[in-house]
Scaffold this motif. Structure first.
Motif, PDB file in Angstrom:
ATOM      1  N   THR A  81       4.587  11.523 -57.447  1.00 49.04           N
ATOM      2  CA  THR A  81       4.695  12.152 -55.976  1.00 49.04           C
ATOM      3  C   THR A  81       3.746  13.293 -55.744  1.00 49.04           C
ATOM      4  OG1 THR A  81       6.287  13.504 -57.328  1.00 49.04           O
ATOM      5  CG2 THR A  81       7.252  11.667 -56.552  1.00 49.04           C
TER       6      THR A  81
ATOM      7  N   ASN B 225       4.760  18.498 -50.702  1.00 51.62           N
ATOM      8  CA  ASN B 225       4.761  17.042 -50.844  1.00 51.62           C
ATOM      9  C   ASN B 225       4.042  16.174 -50.108  1.00 51.62           C
ATOM     10  OD1 ASN B 225       6.198  18.099 -53.304  1.00 51.62           O
ATOM     11  ND2 ASN B 225       8.035  17.113 -52.669  1.00 51.62           N
TER      12      ASN B 225
ATOM     13  N   CYS C 174       8.312  11.665 -51.390  1.00 50.89           N
ATOM     14  CA  CYS C 174       6.809  11.171 -51.001  1.00 50.89           C
ATOM     15  C   CYS C 174       6.631   9.952 -50.632  1.00 50.89           C
ATOM     16  CB  CYS C 174       6.032  11.543 -52.201  1.00 50.89           C
ATOM     17  SG  CYS C 174       6.025  13.303 -52.766  1.00 50.89           S
TER      18      CYS C 174
ATOM     19  N   SER D  22       2.691  11.938 -49.228  1.00 51.49           N
ATOM     20  CA  SER D  22       2.593  10.482 -49.564  1.00 51.49           C
ATOM     21  C   SER D  22       1.482   9.951 -50.230  1.00 51.49           C
ATOM     22  CB  SER D  22       3.061   9.569 -48.458  1.00 51.49           C
ATOM     23  OG  SER D  22       1.762   9.641 -47.606  1.00 51.49           O
TER      24      SER D  22
END
Length: 288
Positions: free
Chosen positions: A140, A153, A120, A155
């Motif tokens: 994450t 997933n 991530c 960021s």
């Protein structure tokens, strides 16, 4: 998927495991079923007592996290038909993000790391393997996917863009604080808490509240500490037993076929129930 009708309650939503009803006073009734999901399919075979175990475990954890973050539970006084597997909870404005804390590298995090050296967007040192303990737990996040689809997933930057810098930082800090507390509690009981997924919402006054379930085998990876050994998949207190059977020749199922998984054999059901019971009893010290 059949959903029970409950007097005085209006069904508003069903997820893979939980059914949500609205009550006349505006609160919600959250019912944990015995359904179990694997590979984004809700299986036809229930796991007896699973809903009761998840509910009791969440309540146990909420009691131990109250000084860190308020939770959504209003009452455990629920209709007899769902006694033991339901709670009355606040109606919150839920944040559109799965808040995941990882203290160990495995699952989708491991796949990201192998491909990019990051999880991530968080860079990690080289040489880590499946089940490696991270030097510091990491946040994450993932997007919330529709039923039957994968969470993705993302960021931290994506989360900040979605809900704002201040709220994103709050969710990250709360997630890591909850993980740190729970990881210590689990370790004292001989269990590794590899990672966990949390969901938060906001009250009308903006207060952030911990909702949904918390630190159950459905939302977390629990491993026996005495057999933890990096470099391979770990034995776990969750539905891994179901996943392993579905992927075995015994099931005859091809997960990429688009077809629903077959019914679970009685021994797989019994072993899976036993894993959930063991996780509950080892963590809480209570008898189920």
């Amino acid at each position: 998927m059949t959903v029970a009708e409950l007097a005085g309650a209006t069904h508003v939503h069903s997820g893979k495991v939980r059914d949500l009803y609205r009550l006349a006073d505006g609160n919600l009734l959250m019912v944990a079923s015995d359904r179990i999901s694997a590979f984004d399919h809700v299986l036809d075979t229930p796991i007896p007592d699973k809903g009761r175990i998840l509910t009791r475990m969440s309540l146990w954890w909420f009691d131990r996290l109250g000084d860190l973050v308020p939770n959504h539970v209003v009452s455990t006084d629920v209709p007899d038909a769902v006694a033991g597997r339901a709670v009355v909870c606040e109606s919150l404005s839920m944040y559109p993000v799965e808040c995941v804390a990882r203290g160990y590298l495995t699952g989708s995090g491991l796949l990201d790391y192998v491909a990019t050296g990051e999880v991530c967007g968080v860079p990690l040192p080289p040489g880590l393997v499946d089940a490696s303990r991270l030097e510091h737990p990491i946040f994450t996040p993932a997007t919330k996917a529709a039923l039957g689809e994968h969470d993705e997933n993302v960021s931290y930057t994506v989360v900040a863009q979605q809900i704002g810098d201040e709220r994103a930082a709050e969710l990250r800090d709360l997630t890591l604080a909850v993980y740190a507390r729970a990881e210590q509690v689990a370790r004292e009981r001989g269990i590794v808490l590899a990672d966990t997924k949390l969901e938060f919402g906001a009250r009308p006054d903006g207060t952030t509240v911990l909702g949904d379930e918390v630190l159950t085998p459905d939302s977390s990876r629990f491993w026996p500490a005495d057999s933890w050994e990096p470099g391979h998949a770990q034995s776990s207190f969750d539905k891994q037993y179901v996943r392993d059977w579905l992927l075995s020749p015994a099931s005859g199922w091809d997960r990429h076929s688009g077809e629903a998984p077959p019914p679970l054999p009685d021994d797989v059901v019994a072993q899976t129930r036993a894993k959930y019971v063991e996780a509950f009893e080892r963590l809480t010290g209570e008898t189920f």
